[in-house]
Design a protein around this motif. Structure first.
Motif, PDB file in Angstrom:
ATOM      1  N   TRP A 174       0.732  -1.127   0.015  1.00 55.44           N
ATOM      2  CA  TRP A 174      -0.110  -0.032   0.067  1.00 55.44           C
ATOM      3  C   TRP A 174       0.745   1.292   0.008  1.00 55.44           C
ATOM      4  O   TRP A 174       1.812   1.400   0.651  1.00 55.44           O
ATOM      5  N   PRO A 175       0.494   2.326  -0.860  1.00 65.18           N
ATOM      6  CA  PRO A 175       1.472   3.462  -1.117  1.00 65.18           C
ATOM      7  C   PRO A 175       1.052   4.510   0.123  1.00 65.18           C
ATOM      8  O   PRO A 175       1.945   5.560   0.017  1.00 65.18           O
ATOM      9  N   ALA A 176       0.106   4.086   1.106  1.00 64.99           N
ATOM     10  CA  ALA A 176      -0.069   5.099   2.171  1.00 64.99           C
ATOM     11  C   ALA A 176      -0.884   4.641   3.024  1.00 64.99           C
ATOM     12  O   ALA A 176      -1.867   3.826   2.889  1.00 64.99           O
ATOM     13  N   ALA A 177      -0.837   5.133   4.228  1.00 64.50           N
ATOM     14  CA  ALA A 177      -1.838   4.608   5.503  1.00 64.50           C
ATOM     15  C   ALA A 177      -3.148   5.749   5.356  1.00 64.50           C
ATOM     16  O   ALA A 177      -2.884   6.841   4.823  1.00 64.50           O
ATOM     17  N   GLY A 178      -4.189   5.234   5.714  1.00 62.33           N
ATOM     18  CA  GLY A 178      -5.434   6.028   5.795  1.00 62.33           C
ATOM     19  C   GLY A 178      -6.892   5.367   5.375  1.00 62.33           C
ATOM     20  O   GLY A 178      -6.671   4.339   5.134  1.00 62.33           O
ATOM     21  N   LYS A 179      -7.724   6.417   5.099  1.00 64.26           N
ATOM     22  CA  LYS A 179      -9.176   5.758   4.703  1.00 64.26           C
ATOM     23  C   LYS A 179      -9.114   5.541   3.269  1.00 64.26           C
ATOM     24  O   LYS A 179      -8.715   6.335   2.250  1.00 64.26           O
ATOM     25  N   LEU A 180      -9.695   4.464   2.727  1.00 63.05           N
ATOM     26  CA  LEU A 180      -9.858   4.143   1.172  1.00 63.05           C
ATOM     27  C   LEU A 180     -10.976   5.051   0.903  1.00 63.05           C
ATOM     28  O   LEU A 180     -12.372   4.416   0.899  1.00 63.05           O
ATOM     29  N   SER A 185     -12.944   2.637 -11.069  1.00 61.55           N
ATOM     30  CA  SER A 185     -14.357   2.195 -12.003  1.00 61.55           C
ATOM     31  C   SER A 185     -13.454   1.928 -13.345  1.00 61.55           C
ATOM     32  O   SER A 185     -12.866   2.758 -14.004  1.00 61.55           O
ATOM     33  N   SER A 186     -14.216   0.989 -14.008  1.00 59.92           N
ATOM     34  CA  SER A 186     -13.847   0.627 -15.448  1.00 59.92           C
ATOM     35  C   SER A 186     -14.561   1.457 -16.402  1.00 59.92           C
ATOM     36  O   SER A 186     -14.175   1.234 -17.730  1.00 59.92           O
ATOM     37  N   SER A 187     -15.377   2.148 -16.107  1.00 62.87           N
ATOM     38  CA  SER A 187     -16.239   2.957 -17.036  1.00 62.87           C
ATOM     39  C   SER A 187     -15.322   4.053 -17.768  1.00 62.87           C
ATOM     40  O   SER A 187     -14.114   4.418 -16.915  1.00 62.87           O
ATOM     41  N   GLN A 188     -15.425   4.570 -18.771  1.00 61.09           N
ATOM     42  CA  GLN A 188     -14.878   5.389 -19.642  1.00 61.09           C
ATOM     43  C   GLN A 188     -14.474   6.793 -18.734  1.00 61.09           C
ATOM     44  O   GLN A 188     -13.335   7.221 -18.863  1.00 61.09           O
ATOM     45  N   ALA A 189     -15.262   7.180 -18.124  1.00 59.91           N
ATOM     46  CA  ALA A 189     -15.202   8.592 -17.210  1.00 59.91           C
ATOM     47  C   ALA A 189     -15.138   8.298 -15.886  1.00 59.91           C
ATOM     48  O   ALA A 189     -14.979   9.285 -15.053  1.00 59.91           O
ATOM     49  N   GLY A 190     -14.855   7.076 -15.456  1.00 57.01           N
ATOM     50  CA  GLY A 190     -14.787   6.642 -14.119  1.00 57.01           C
ATOM     51  C   GLY A 190     -13.273   6.844 -13.572  1.00 57.01           C
ATOM     52  O   GLY A 190     -12.358   7.149 -14.034  1.00 57.01           O
ATOM     53  N   MET A 191     -13.119   6.433 -12.222  1.00 57.15           N
ATOM     54  CA  MET A 191     -12.037   6.648 -11.532  1.00 57.15           C
ATOM     55  C   MET A 191     -11.047   5.606 -11.930  1.00 57.15           C
ATOM     56  O   MET A 191     -11.428   4.469 -11.989  1.00 57.15           O
ATOM     57  N   LYS A 192      -9.789   5.950 -12.245  1.00 54.90           N
ATOM     58  CA  LYS A 192      -8.708   5.216 -12.748  1.00 54.90           C
ATOM     59  C   LYS A 192      -7.921   4.655 -11.816  1.00 54.90           C
ATOM     60  O   LYS A 192      -6.532   4.292 -12.349  1.00 54.90           O
ATOM     61  N   GLY A 193      -8.132   4.888 -10.598  1.00 57.73           N
ATOM     62  CA  GLY A 193      -7.350   4.552  -9.301  1.00 57.73           C
ATOM     63  C   GLY A 193      -7.971   4.370  -8.123  1.00 57.73           C
ATOM     64  O   GLY A 193      -9.433   3.949  -8.217  1.00 57.73           O
ATOM     65  N   ILE A 194      -7.314   4.601  -7.292  1.00 57.86           N
ATOM     66  CA  ILE A 194      -8.031   4.588  -5.909  1.00 57.86           C
ATOM     67  C   ILE A 194      -7.520   5.851  -4.951  1.00 57.86           C
ATOM     68  O   ILE A 194      -6.374   6.687  -5.358  1.00 57.86           O
ATOM     69  N   SER A 195      -8.506   6.327  -4.114  1.00 62.90           N
ATOM     70  CA  SER A 195      -7.870   7.557  -3.267  1.00 62.90           C
ATOM     71  C   SER A 195      -7.895   7.133  -1.913  1.00 62.90           C
ATOM     72  O   SER A 195      -8.602   6.307  -1.481  1.00 62.90           O
ATOM     73  N   ILE A 196      -6.864   7.572  -1.213  1.00 62.86           N
ATOM     74  CA  ILE A 196      -6.544   7.378   0.058  1.00 62.86           C
ATOM     75  C   ILE A 196      -6.455   8.736   0.897  1.00 62.86           C
ATOM     76  O   ILE A 196      -5.540   9.580   0.609  1.00 62.86           O
ATOM     77  N   GLY A 201       0.632  15.910   4.829  1.00 63.14           N
ATOM     78  CA  GLY A 201       2.223  15.522   5.456  1.00 63.14           C
ATOM     79  C   GLY A 201       2.193  14.084   5.735  1.00 63.14           C
ATOM     80  O   GLY A 201       3.484  13.908   5.704  1.00 63.14           O
ATOM     81  N   ALA A 202       1.042  13.413   5.575  1.00 60.47           N
ATOM     82  CA  ALA A 202       1.522  12.045   5.645  1.00 60.47           C
ATOM     83  C   ALA A 202       2.275  11.299   4.533  1.00 60.47           C
ATOM     84  O   ALA A 202       2.231  11.738   3.733  1.00 60.47           O
ATOM     85  N   PRO A 203       3.067  10.366   5.150  1.00 56.71           N
ATOM     86  CA  PRO A 203       4.080   9.880   3.956  1.00 56.71           C
ATOM     87  C   PRO A 203       3.470   9.064   2.844  1.00 56.71           C
ATOM     88  O   PRO A 203       2.396   8.411   3.225  1.00 56.71           O
ATOM     89  N   VAL A 204       4.108   9.235   1.718  1.00 60.50           N
ATOM     90  CA  VAL A 204       3.754   8.405   0.609  1.00 60.50           C
ATOM     91  C   VAL A 204       4.926   7.622   0.231  1.00 60.50           C
ATOM     92  O   VAL A 204       5.839   7.687   0.259  1.00 60.50           O
ATOM     93  N   TYR A 205       4.463   6.101   0.064  1.00 56.57           N
ATOM     94  CA  TYR A 205       5.398   5.135   0.008  1.00 56.57           C
ATOM     95  C   TYR A 205       5.506   4.577  -1.258  1.00 56.57           C
ATOM     96  O   TYR A 205       4.620   4.742  -2.081  1.00 56.57           O
ATOM     97  N   VAL A 206       6.695   4.110  -1.752  1.00 58.33           N
ATOM     98  CA  VAL A 206       6.997   3.356  -3.040  1.00 58.33           C
ATOM     99  C   VAL A 206       6.047   2.095  -3.105  1.00 58.33           C
ATOM    100  O   VAL A 206       6.104   1.349  -2.214  1.00 58.33           O
ATOM    101  N   THR A 260       4.949  13.481   0.621  1.00 56.10           N
ATOM    102  CA  THR A 260       4.117  13.902   1.274  1.00 56.10           C
ATOM    103  C   THR A 260       2.670  14.133   0.986  1.00 56.10           C
ATOM    104  O   THR A 260       2.571  14.880  -0.137  1.00 56.10           O
ATOM    105  N   MET A 261       1.931  13.661   1.566  1.00 54.07           N
ATOM    106  CA  MET A 261       0.443  13.925   1.087  1.00 54.07           C
ATOM    107  C   MET A 261      -0.130  15.414   1.183  1.00 54.07           C
ATOM    108  O   MET A 261       0.221  15.927   2.076  1.00 54.07           O
ATOM    109  N   GLY A 262      -0.859  15.508  -0.039  1.00 57.50           N
ATOM    110  CA  GLY A 262      -1.391  17.207   0.242  1.00 57.50           C
ATOM    111  C   GLY A 262      -2.662  17.100  -0.829  1.00 57.50           C
ATOM    112  O   GLY A 262      -3.299  16.314  -1.027  1.00 57.50           O
ATOM    113  N   ASP A 263      -3.000  18.422  -1.307  1.00 54.83           N
ATOM    114  CA  ASP A 263      -3.974  18.498  -2.040  1.00 54.83           C
ATOM    115  C   ASP A 263      -3.824  19.385  -3.328  1.00 54.83           C
ATOM    116  O   ASP A 263      -4.766  19.991  -3.933  1.00 54.83           O
TER     117      ASP A 263
END
Length: 291
Positions: A174-180, A185-196, A201-206, A260-263
């Motif tokens: 997992w690339p980060a801790a936190g809430k999924l 989504s496999s639809s054309q306009a859908g989400m192409k990954g996941i959001s955590i 400032g939370a660390p982002v991992y390889v 580090t996690m941000g917006d």
């Protein structure tokens, strides 16, 4: 009273014209403009589904272009006769699709031997252009910070890619801790990954060992982005970071903190994580361990 009839006839004529079905409503026209503007703000592979070429922009690398267009980076290199370290210049048009070739009745590809004078001129100009690039152009790092918007001189980027071959990767983490907070989504306009979601400032991992092939903010809609090549088949991306802690051409190990996690490029603090297999987005949860 006699003047009333001409006025009424004129009003009826205007009413009839306005009800004609041949004119598009103003609201429809404005909606189309908004739709086009929205597409330009965020880069999605579906935007380039029918595109045959891509014009290199400041800050691009071959891998960021592959990510933006959804085309396998190996195919882009092949279509444009590019070899490692994949040097590309700002303003160049790269092929995204294979060139059409004439086929004989037997189905084999045939080559037209006769070369027109126009084709010879084009070939000659291409050779000259390559010589100019090799002798006069200075190749610079592809980090977006290195580019100067007001410079008229073509910019170039290159990535020193280690060829690791292809195949399945079994050691994802997992690339980060936190809430999924969002899923694939496999639809054309859908989400192409996941959001955590987590705190700023939370660390982002390889997620798996590899080579950093992009680190910058040139891809609209992704904010501060890192793309890692794991082998010839798999890439992963880490978007909307606050700070990037690695550079392009840097080898990274699983679990290493790379950002580090941000917006950046979004309205909420979270990590957007994607995995691409041969240029196509796949569901990261199929690869990540259960938690």
């Amino acid at each position: 009273m006699p003047m009333l009839f001409p006025v009424l006839a004129f009003l009826l004529l205007i009413s009839g014209c306005s009800s004609s079905g041949h004119r598009a409503p103003v609201s429809d026209l404005s909606l189309n403009k908004e739709s086009v503007a929205t597409v330009k703000q965020v880069n999605k592979p579906s935007d380039y589904e029918n595109a045959t070429h891509y014009k290199v922009e400041a800050g691009d690398t071959l891998y960021s272009i592959a990510w933006k267009t959804g085309v396998d980076v190996n195919n882009i290199a092949k279509y444009n006769n590019l070899k490692a370290p994949y040097t590309i210049y700002q303003g160049r048009n790269l092929k995204l699709r294979p060139s059409l070739a004439k086929k004989s009745h037997s189905g084999t590809v045939t080559t037209v031997k006769k070369t027109s004078s126009t084709a010879k001129k084009i070939k000659s100009s291409c050779v000259s252009e390559i010589r100019v690039q090799n002798k006069k152009e200075k190749v610079v790092a592809s980090n977006a910070k290195e580019y100067h918007k007001h410079s008229n001189k073509p910019k170039a980027s290159q990535i020193n890619v280690n060829d690791k071959g292809g195949g399945k990767i079994s050691n994802w983490r997992w690339p980060a801790a936190g809430k999924l907070s969002k899923t694939f989504s496999s639809s054309q306009a859908g989400m192409k990954g996941i959001s955590i979601s987590n705190q700023r400032g939370a660390p982002v991992y390889v997620a798996s060992p590899g080579l950093v092939v992009y680190a910058g903010s040139a891809l609209r809609g992704y904010g501060n982005l890192i793309i890692i090549k794991h082998n010839n088949d798999y890439l992963s991306a880490y978007a909307h970071n606050e700070k990037l802690l690695v550079n392009e051409n840097e080898q990274v190990t699983a679990g290493q903190v790379i950002a580090t996690m941000g917006d950046s490029g979004t309205e909420t603090v979270h990590l957007h994580f994607e995995i691409r297999y041969r240029g196509k987005a796949v569901d990261p949860q199929r690869y990540l361990p259960k938690r």
